[in-house]
Design a protein around this motif. Structure first.
Motif, mmCIF file in Angstrom:
data_model
loop_
_atom_site.group_PDB
_atom_site.id
_atom_site.type_symbol
_atom_site.label_atom_id
_atom_site.label_comp_id
_atom_site.label_asym_id
_atom_site.label_seq_id
_atom_site.Cartn_x
_atom_site.Cartn_y
_atom_site.Cartn_z
ATOM 1 N N UNK A 100 3.121 2.852 0.507
ATOM 2 C CA UNK A 100 2.152 2.964 1.605
ATOM 3 C C UNK A 100 1.676 1.619 2.140
ATOM 4 N N UNK A 101 1.902 0.528 1.413
ATOM 5 C CA UNK A 101 1.406 -0.773 1.848
ATOM 6 C C UNK A 101 2.411 -1.553 2.686
ATOM 7 N N UNK A 102 3.608 -1.018 2.877
ATOM 8 C CA UNK A 102 4.620 -1.754 3.634
ATOM 9 C C UNK A 102 4.201 -1.933 5.094
ATOM 10 N N UNK A 103 3.771 -0.858 5.741
ATOM 11 C CA UNK A 103 3.389 -0.945 7.152
ATOM 12 C C UNK A 103 2.168 -1.852 7.366
ATOM 13 N N UNK A 104 1.100 -1.767 6.553
ATOM 14 C CA UNK A 104 0.003 -2.712 6.734
ATOM 15 C C UNK A 104 0.422 -4.175 6.584
ATOM 16 N N UNK A 105 1.319 -4.474 5.649
ATOM 17 C CA UNK A 105 1.767 -5.858 5.468
ATOM 18 C C UNK A 105 2.527 -6.337 6.694
ATOM 19 N N UNK B 124 -3.750 2.315 11.953
ATOM 20 C CA UNK B 124 -3.485 1.410 10.820
ATOM 21 C C UNK B 124 -2.759 0.161 11.295
ATOM 22 N N UNK B 125 -1.724 0.363 12.103
ATOM 23 C CA UNK B 125 -0.992 -0.792 12.630
ATOM 24 C C UNK B 125 -1.903 -1.678 13.481
ATOM 25 N N UNK B 126 -2.676 -1.058 14.349
ATOM 26 C CA UNK B 126 -3.560 -1.838 15.209
ATOM 27 C C UNK B 126 -4.635 -2.566 14.419
ATOM 28 N N UNK B 127 -5.202 -1.894 13.406
ATOM 29 C CA UNK B 127 -6.257 -2.522 12.614
ATOM 30 C C UNK B 127 -5.741 -3.755 11.878
ATOM 31 N N UNK C 111 1.551 -9.420 -1.546
ATOM 32 C CA UNK C 111 1.591 -10.104 -0.252
ATOM 33 C C UNK C 111 0.324 -9.840 0.549
ATOM 34 N N UNK C 112 -0.158 -8.606 0.535
ATOM 35 C CA UNK C 112 -1.358 -8.256 1.304
ATOM 36 C C UNK C 112 -2.577 -9.023 0.801
ATOM 37 N N UNK C 113 -2.747 -9.097 -0.521
ATOM 38 C CA UNK C 113 -3.901 -9.798 -1.078
ATOM 39 C C UNK C 113 -3.835 -11.293 -0.775
#
Length: 519
Positions: free
Chosen positions: A10-15, A67-70, A337-339
């Protein structure tokens, strides 16, 4: 290979959205202006809404658009807030002034100059002679070796007379500004030490230097320098010719503490203290011990992006072991990567960050498919073939970046990595054991293995055919090669996908679930 679906990654798209936001703002390197933010964000949001309206059946819900926009907006905002402003250096470009500052690294002699990094606090105004603040301006600091200047150490508070030159806004200077915060060069000819800073970072660096000197024999040689580099991340003593041999043979990543080194520490800790699982709630104590030890090792080795990434990954893995839950490696990598990017968005430009994550993506996505093609039955050959596959998949993930940044393609790495990955754990484990125990026989055995490894690397790197050099590659060529690699990964994932909500294959059940989410 674990299939990559929206459920288990689930974290791939936010990254991806966060990185897109970082690049969209930082590539032009604009100042932190709200008008620029609006100009960047508005086309993206407009395009997202148009895509949603035109391809409604292919995009599951407005929630994904949000989510993408945020995360895109978050990437742009964080990059603007963390941007290093070079205006202070530009305002005093070429001026000869008296500065007050602090030494931030151990000096290294390069020809006529002793080079280090320094933070400038203020300068003396030439008219009023009052101190004017510089807002902690970070510079490359050079002192003339021929002048009667004191030997500087990290943490020294200095007053000096020198000339400052603002760095350029492109090339290597731009890279150093984004990754290290350095915006100028400063050449000094009169330096006076007036105090010493005793911060935690200074004490850590001094302790690290003390441990490094302990690993050197009475007659400093390449083996001791290699033990320093592998155990505590101090590469300052590596001979340039030996460093070039490691680079030509495709094993230069061993000189920088990275995921391999942290993984070795992770395995050693779990093997040494695995008995703690037998006691009541021992798995919790073991997890805390491993995570704290990994964090301490990261601080000791200098907190490079590759080490931070590895420590975050193995810490999350240890938490999964503590909770007795399965952790998806790719999602764990995305979490790391996100952190890291939330902490410092400019990590995305760091070469170590790029190579580290590219290697891990190659290993996670391609190792198991290649291993399923053929695997020896004998345990020894199986182990050697596994190490070879890890090296192959890591190089598939990194060779475009290596050609783009360093202009060369290493051929020998595929053959040397299985051999080197046998000696590197022995050198790391032996060096740390010697530092903890002070057993001389451990030092002598580790020193002999390090010397043997340097001999093999030096002999292999001396042959001209071992690497293709002089490669000139543009960024779009590098991106095109990675597009081909991504298509390969997508094809493998597509063939392995069943009736799951895959990123690359949509089944009937997935489309039905998407329609329910849209409602």
């Amino acid at each position: 290979m674990a299939r990559f679906t929206r459920a288990n990654t689930p974290l791939l798209e936010p990254v991806i959205a966060l990185i897109a936001g970082i690049l969209s703002f930082a590539i032009p390197d604009k100042p932190a202006d709200y008008r620029v933010l609006c100009l960047v964000l508005s086309p993206f949001l407009l395009a997202a809404i148009c895509i949603k309206c035109l391809f409604y059946n292919r995009i599951s819900s407005w929630r994904r658009i949000f989510i993408w926009g945020f995360f895109f907006c978050l990437g742009v905002t964080l990059t603007a807030l963390n941007r290093i402003d070079p205006s202070a250096a530009n305002a005093h470009h070429g001026e000869r002034l008296t500065f007050l500052g602090r030494v931030e690294s151990f000096p290294q002699t390069k020809g006529r100059w002793n080079r280090t990094e320094a933070t400038l606090f203020c300068y003396a105004d030439t008219i009023s002679n009052e101190w004017v603040p510089l807002d902690d301006l970070k510079v490359r600091f050079y002192t003339d070796t021929s002048a009667q200047n004191p030997g500087l150490q990290i943490g020294d508070i200095i007053r000096f007379r020198g000339r400052i030159y603002a760095a350029d806004s492109n090339g290597y200077d731009l890279y150093m500004r984004r990754t290290r915060g350095i915006t100028a060069r400063c050449f000094a000819w009169q330096v006076f030490r007036i105090d010493s800073d005793t911060t935690f970072r200074t004490r850590t660096e001094l302790f690290r230097n003390h441990l490094g000197n302990k690993l050197l024999s009475e007659d400093p040689d390449d083996a001791g320098d290699l033990m320093q580099a592998l155990a505590i991340g101090n590469q300052s003593g590596i001979d340039p010719e030996l460093r070039d041999s490691y680079s030509r043979t495709g094993t230069a990543h061993l000189l920088s503490v990275s995921g391999l080194h942290v993984g070795i520490i992770f395995m050693i800790l779990n093997l040494l203290f695995g008995w703690m699982r037998l006691i009541r709630r021992g798995y919790i104590a073991l997890g805390i011990l491993v995570i704290v030890s990994l964090c301490g090792y990261a601080v000791l080795t200098g907190l490079s992006p590759s080490v931070i990434r590895a420590v975050l990954m193995f810490s999350l893995l240890q938490v999964g072991l503590m909770l007795s839950r399965y952790t998806n490696s790719f999602n764990t990598l995305c979490a790391a990567a996100l952190l890291m990017l939330l902490w410092n968005p400019y990590y995305v430009y760091h070469i170590g960050f790029q190579l580290s994550f590219a290697a891990m993506v190659g290993i996670i996505t391609l190792y198991q498919p290649l291993a399923r093609l053929w695997m020896p039955q004998h345990s020894v050959f199986r182990w050697l073939w596994s190490l070879t596959l890890i090296g192959v998949t890591a190089q598939i993930g990194t060779f475009p970046l290596v050609m783009y940044h360093f202009g060369q393609l290493q051929i020998a790495g595929l053959l040397l990595n299985p051999l080197i990955w046998f000696t590197v754990p022995l050198i790391i484990g032996g060096s740390l054991l010697y530092l903890a125990s002070d057993w001389q026989w451990v030092f002598e055995g580790t020193h002999r293995i390090a010397d043997w490894q340097n001999t093999i690397i030096g002999w292999t790197g001396s042959h001209p055919w071992i690497a293709v050099t002089g490669i000139r590659m543009s960024w779009w060529s590098c991106a095109a090669i990675y597009l081909i690699i991504i298509i390969l990964i997508v094809w493998i994932n597509r063939n392995g996908a069943a009736k799951t909500r895959s990123y690359f294959r949509r089944s009937v059940d997935a489309r039905a679930l998407d329609r329910r989410e849209a409602k």
